[in-house]
Design a protein around this motif. Sequence first.
Motif: not given
Length: 521
Positions: A254, A260, A280, A288, A295, A342, A346, A349
């Motif tokens: 990132m 990640i 990760t 972030f 997740t 995040g 994130t 991502t």
Amino acid sequence: MYTTSKSDPIRLEIFKNLYQFIAEQMGIVLQNTATSVNIKERLDFSCAIFDSSGLLVANAPHIPVHLGSMSESVRSLINDKGDTLKPGNVYLSNNPYNGGTHLPDVTAITPVFLESSKNTLFPTPLFFVASRGHQADIGGITPGSMPPHSTTVEEEGILFDNFLLVEEGNFRESAVKQHLSNHTYPARNPNQNLADFKAQIAANERGVQEICKMVLQYGIDTVQAYMTFVQANAEESVRRAIAVLKDGSFTYKMDNGAQIQVKVTIHSENRSATIDFTGTSLQLNSNFNAPKAVTQAAVLYVFRTLVDDNIPLNAGCLNPLEIIIPVGCMLNPIYPAAVVAGNVETSQTIVDALYGALGVIAASQGTMNNFTFGNEQYQYYETICGGSGAGINFDGTDGVHSHMTNSRLTDPEVLETRYPVFLESFSLRPDSGGKGKYSGGNGVVRRIRFLEPMTANILSGHRLVPPFGLNGGETGKVGRNWIQRQNGIEENLESTATVEMKTGDVFVIETPGGGGFGKIS
């Protein structure tokens, strides 16, 4: 009388659509009764229904990052307040460490109590309905509650942790107002918060009414049985999708230097998959960090998109998946880590890393380009579209909200009527998509001129690291944030920035393009 021991295919289809219809009805009420631009115009909200254990049954096609994580919020309420839930109660939650995503996303949860055949209420809720709306401001160190440089969750705003919003039908207005103001960084516009909370209560109430109507028509046994069947059907659909996948791994860097890492292992004998995020980056000092619920929502979204069947996103989709997220990494942070980016950055991502590991789609713009501006009087938030990634047999799309966001941009007329800004231009960004056999979609250029001084914030990604191409496809072009001052001077900004805008200054956001797929022959 219908048997509830096994699923009838026609009735399965009816109930699948019926559950989804209830969530859609909730969404219509929420949009119609909300006052904030965020919910009414941008549609940054989600509605869903859950079974008695808090597992997602069905949702309306709203915001993926909300929908995959709301179940965690409902289950946390059951674990926390299970013995004290009463008819007419509504609870409010946005705790990222208890099923929430980030603080502006506030979830209203209503337990659904039904009468038994003896005209008495069942002692525990048989269902739950929930609506999650992105608040224009929930306090924190910057207007709009999306601070680019927060380092703890407290700096991001006010935390509601299974807060009793409505007690046996009575709206606890003074308690809510006190909670919004009793904070180091209080909410800037509590009346707008209250109005949106009331809209969420109304949306939930519609959900309760529709569930009661459904139970009256079909009977509680049938309704509950088909909730299980709908989840089982989703599980089988995901297993079929997994059966054609291959093992893969991917490491995605990132802009902030974090990475990640994901490894997908397919177990063909039982058509299941292990998704392992070991490797990760550890929890970050920036914001972030993605809460575990976010997740899981990203994983759920990816595997749902691999299914061709028309199924509602629900808990059954997760059953074939084992998700390993080390505690204390940036995808499973420990309180009081900051998380506001995040959820929005994130999460994108994670999705692209998973598609990369599975080899199916090149990276999309990989960011929501979160733009907030405001002062004590105005607070505004928007996410901005960009290019989506190309796939095995298709080009990417120009100027779309991709993956974990599914909100709209505010109409220019509404934006300029409600806020002292002027939308100078909004256009596609030519040649920003990665070339390939199939090309990535183009990003956009958005220029907003300020008509009075305000604080503006940008929280974005892929300003340094380009969205990847796959199978020989080229990368998409990175985005760019910059300011054109009234006197003509240009100021380049980083991926995340807070800046004071003066009258006549223009904030320019150029969003990334998607990656290409396959070599140009």
